[in-house]
Design a protein around this motif. Structure first.
Motif, PDB file in Angstrom:
ATOM      1  N   SER A 129      70.419 -22.240 -50.163  1.00 52.50           N
ATOM      2  CA  SER A 129      70.766 -22.912 -51.421  1.00 52.50           C
ATOM      3  C   SER A 129      69.514 -23.249 -52.211  1.00 52.50           C
ATOM      4  N   VAL A 140      71.592 -31.160 -54.287  1.00 56.72           N
ATOM      5  CA  VAL A 140      72.378 -30.163 -53.565  1.00 56.72           C
ATOM      6  C   VAL A 140      71.984 -30.062 -52.082  1.00 56.72           C
ATOM      7  N   HIS A 145      74.461 -23.590 -57.818  1.00 59.11           N
ATOM      8  CA  HIS A 145      75.107 -24.785 -58.366  1.00 59.11           C
ATOM      9  C   HIS A 145      75.044 -24.766 -59.883  1.00 59.11           C
ATOM     10  N   TYR A 172      78.354 -24.805 -56.118  1.00 63.04           N
ATOM     11  CA  TYR A 172      78.538 -26.250 -56.001  1.00 63.04           C
ATOM     12  C   TYR A 172      78.601 -26.868 -57.394  1.00 63.04           C
ATOM     13  N   VAL A 210      82.503 -27.494 -53.602  1.00 68.63           N
ATOM     14  CA  VAL A 210      81.921 -26.158 -53.485  1.00 68.63           C
ATOM     15  C   VAL A 210      83.058 -25.151 -53.568  1.00 68.63           C
TER      16      VAL A 210
END
Ligand code: ZN
Length: 290
Positions: free
Chosen positions: A81, A87, A135, A220, A227
């Motif tokens: 990620s 996050v 995200h 996300y 998510v």
């Protein structure tokens, strides 16, 4: 001093050797099953539901767990990620120590070290599920969108990072400034990262081909905490941790939140030519050999 260093090296080798035990027995070319992969995905989806509803259990963080894990780790899930402080995978999936092996760089770009880390978790720690998670409102993606390819940010390192993201989002260079969440390019960047990983890692390909790895694409949402996970399953009604029937697709998964969300994870750069075969519009069907 030299003796001490040698001793430390020996201890380190022992530790590494220990970590290599169970998972290393199988090897990437051993045929497996995705049953545990789907179960692991279901578990983190359940954790994300708890998190988004403000019901995180924060389990698996006490001293007993710490002491148990001091002997070794077998994380079922790898999450790649963004480094964004909003996050943190363990928190947004409400997972305890030893449950999530994380690799985080801005924009979840993959360098050789990141790929090596993924391969290590697969081949030596026994991880069976991999989530590549972007995200909304990602600063790295925004920077790649607004920074021209032939200009410098003033940092060769940042230039290098943005150059890894820019090809994935080039189709969005005229995106409206009103689009604050930039979900289109964020999703395109996630898809590109998955493709990049599969293309570059022979070990990852072998795990996929032998049904020992499920790859999910995730987005996300900063505000809701949810998510949305995408699947390559042609059965867009997949809603449980268990695949109804083994299919040609080996990567990725989706569940309730994903199906209910209004967003589609798709390869925006290529025109998402696999959209037309879908019953629903929420899940992406990623195929590494496309
Ligand atoms: Zn980001």
């Amino acid at each position: 001093m030299i003796l001490k260093m040698k001793h430390c090296a020996f201890v380190a080798l022992l530790a590494v050797g220990f970590a290599y035990t169970e998972a290393a027995k199988a090897g990437p070319q051993t045929k497996g099953s995705l049953k545990d992969s789907w179960a692991a995905l279901s578990e983190i989806q359940a954790g994300n539901k708890r998190f988004s509803e403000g019901k995180s259990t924060h389990a698996g963080q006490d001293s007993a767990i710490r002491e148990k894990l001091a002997g070794g780790q077998q994380p079922p899930v790898i999450v790649v990620s963004c480094s964004d402080s909003r996050v943190p995978p363990e928190k947004i999936f409400d997972q305890g120590l030893g449950q999530v092996f994380t690799i985080r760089l801005a924009g979840h770009v993959l360098n050789s070290d990141a790929i090596a880390s993924i391969e290590y978790a697969l081949d030596h720690l026994g991880a069976k599920t991999l989530v590549i998670m972007g995200h909304d409102s990602c600063g790295a993606v925004k920077a790649a969108l607004i920074t021209l390819a032939n200009t410098s940010t003033g940092s060769p390192h940042l230039d290098s990072l943005l150059s890894k993201i820019r090809p994935a989002v080039s189709a969005f260079k005229n995106i409206s400034s009103e689009d604050k969440t930039i979900e289109g390019p964020v999703k395109a960047n996630v898809t590109a990262t998955v493709k990049d990983l599969v293309k570059r890692s022979k070990i990852v390909r072998e795990f996929i081909e032998n049904d020992r790895l499920l790859i999910a694409q995730g987005i996300y949402h900063l505000g809701s905490g949810l998510v949305v996970l995408g699947t390559d399953s042609k059965d867009s009604e997949v809603a449980s941790a268990e695949p109804k029937k083994k299919k040609t697709n080996r990567h990725a998964a989706s569940e309730n939140e994903g199906r209910e969300a209004k967003h589609e994870i798709s390869d925006e750069r290529s025109g998402a030519n696999n959209k037309k075969s879908r019953k629903s519009t929420q899940n992406d069907f990623y195929k590494p050999r496309d």
